[in-house]
Enzyme design. Structure first.
Site, PDB file in Angstrom:
ATOM      1  CE  LYS A  44      -3.826   1.943   2.769  1.00 56.57           C
ATOM      2  NZ  LYS A  44      -4.630   1.697   3.982  1.00 56.57           N
ATOM      3  CB  SER A 102      -7.477   3.877   3.131  1.00 55.30           C
ATOM      4  OG  SER A 102      -6.695   3.255   4.111  1.00 55.30           O
ATOM      5  CB  SER A 162      -8.019   1.291   6.118  1.00 56.32           C
ATOM      6  OG  SER A 162      -8.580   2.567   6.277  1.00 56.32           O
TER       7      SER A 162
END
Length: 470
Positions: free
Chosen positions: A80, A155, A179
């Site tokens: 990420k 996210s 997330s």
């Protein structure tokens, strides 16, 4: 509804990460073949998913020729784009500055890469991870492979979309308000937020006044998540927590399960509440002691968490130039980030009290888990939104209200620090995955994994290939 996946008859097949390790050890496939297959798969779906933030395919090919050690040696993955990986920029999902490639791995990346995984690049997230939908004003939304008309959650949106589509078997995510678990729910994946401090973290997350962020992975099988935690624990051992060890099957002990259909201040929709109670009935059929109870929460928790979230946005915006250098341009931030920052600035005087109250949540949760081994609740309170519903260029207060309606359950465990796990145990009426979440007391990831393995065996997870019919 347009579905998309990358599964095909190549070196990856339909294997999970543990299956790839087995195939590599048996020499049925080679590391270069596996990595090349993952690159081809990612390329084949990227135009429809919009999940990749940074490509490092040449680096991955070089590593495939000389893979590092570790149990997952040669298994392709993505990281990420809010953690530092050497020779890759860390852009945090924003256009507000231009980042240069980082000189060294951050603490999280060192631990992750020490398990042997080969990073193909970085995945997209919502700006600073502040929203549960990654819809970039310039780059566009990250879309769910289950329905490209719908969001992929956030996210950790890009990581989840690529794992669900079969491009890679597992990918890094982190979770400051849901997330990992939210995109796991949306994309039909296994997503575990570990206990606070379980895994190594970068400095920014370690220094938060309330350490709400935890790192982990998104996977398609429980055994992959269990194997990752086992291997990560060999690299980084959290001495203040009981070890997880090697969880390979269901536990024998029958558990006391408290079931929630309402979160702090917001309830699940009737459909999601019904799906939650159906999961509770499955647990009861398996012999667990199940009881519907109110979700524990400190008074004013929802408002305190939103204030703290806004405070974090305020700090990011106010320190942007000092942190990110001369390319910093706050006018390029999206409306949601700026709205949160304004809200935080107006209420800075209330932040110390909110932090004190949030820190009390650990005691409330500990008392709950003296009575119940596990809590069951939906991961999100309603169906997956269409692209545009949470668009961060809209009025910030409108988006915040919609986010609070949808993300009612997950923030509690970020504040308590307890482990929580989303499993793809339900399907909504629109045919999209609906995650169910299990939570346990601090340090009890092993209990969650054992129960998850039992549930996975009793109610096998839906397959995106089967949903498409190919």
């Amino acid at each position: 509804m347009t579905r998309v996946h990358a599964f095909t008859d190549d070196a990856l097949g339909d294997l999970d990460a543990v299956g790839i390790v087995t195939a590599l050890h048996a020499r049925r496939v080679s590391v270069p073949e596996v990595v090349e297959a993952a690159i081809a798969r990612t390329t084949s779906v990227e135009d429809r998913l919009n999940a990749v933030a940074y490509v490092a395919y040449d680096r991955a090919r070089a590593e495939a020729r000389h893979p590092r050690g570790g149990y997952f040696a040669g298994v392709p993955t993505f990281v990420k784009d809010n953690v530092d990986v050497a020779n890759m920029p860390t852009q945090h999902g924003t256009d507000a500055w231009v980042d240069a490639p980082r000189r060294r791995d951050g603490d999280l990346a060192r631990m992750l890469l020490a398990t042997g995984v080969v990073p193909l690049g970085k995945t997209r997230l919502s700006e600073y991870g502040l929203s549960a939908s990654a819809e970039h004003p310039r780059l566009g939304p990250v879309r769910s492979p289950w329905s490209t008309e719908h969001i992929a959650g956030a996210s950790s949106a890009g990581s989840a979309a690529l794992v669900a589509a079969g491009a890679v078997p597992l990918a890094h995510g982190n979770d400051g308000g849901g997330s990992i678990r939210i995109p796991a729910s949306v994309n039909g994946l296994v997503g575990l937020k570990p206990t606070r401090g379980r895994l190594a973290q970068d400095r920014l997350t370690r220094e938060m006044p309330v350490r709400i962020v935890a790192d982990g992975v998104l996977t398609r099988t429980v055994r992959d998540t269990a194997a990752f935690l086992r291997e990560a624990e060999k690299v980084y051992r959290a001495l203040h927590l009981p070890p997880i060890g090697d969880v390979q099957g269901p536990g024998r002990r029958r558990l006391r399960v408290g079931v929630h259909t309402a979160g702090p201040g917001r309830s699940a929709t009737p459909e999601v509440a019904k799906l939650t109670l159906e999961t509770a009935a499955l647990l009861a059929d398996l012999g667990h002691q199940v009881e519907e109870v109110a979700m524990p929460a400190t008074p004013g928790f929802r408002d305190d968490f939103l204030l703290y979230w806004s405070f974090l946005a305020t700090m990011l915006v106010s320190t942007g130039r000092r942190t990110n250098g001369p390319t910093w341009d706050p006018t390029r931030l999206d409306a949601l980030t700026l709205g949160l920052a304004r809200r935080g600035r107006r209420q800075l005087h209330r932040v110390p009290g909110a932090i004190r109250r949030l820190k009390r949540a650990r005691r409330v949760s500990a008392a709950f888990h003296e009575r119940y081994d596990v809590a069951l609740m939906p991961t999100v309170a309603g169906p997956t939104p269409l692209v545009g519903y949470l668009d961060p260029t809209q009025d910030a207060e409108l988006v915040l209200d919609r986010l609070e309606d949808w993300v009612a359950f997950t923030p509690w465990h970020n504040v308590t620090g307890d482990p929580a796990l989303s499993l793809p145990l339900a399907t909504a009426a629109d045919g999209l995955p609906q995650g169910m979440m299990l939570a346990a007391g601090a340090g009890r990831e092993g209990t969650l994994l054992e129960l998850a393995l039992e549930l996975e065996r009793a109610a096998p997870f839906a397959s995106i290939q089967a949903a498409i019919g190919g």
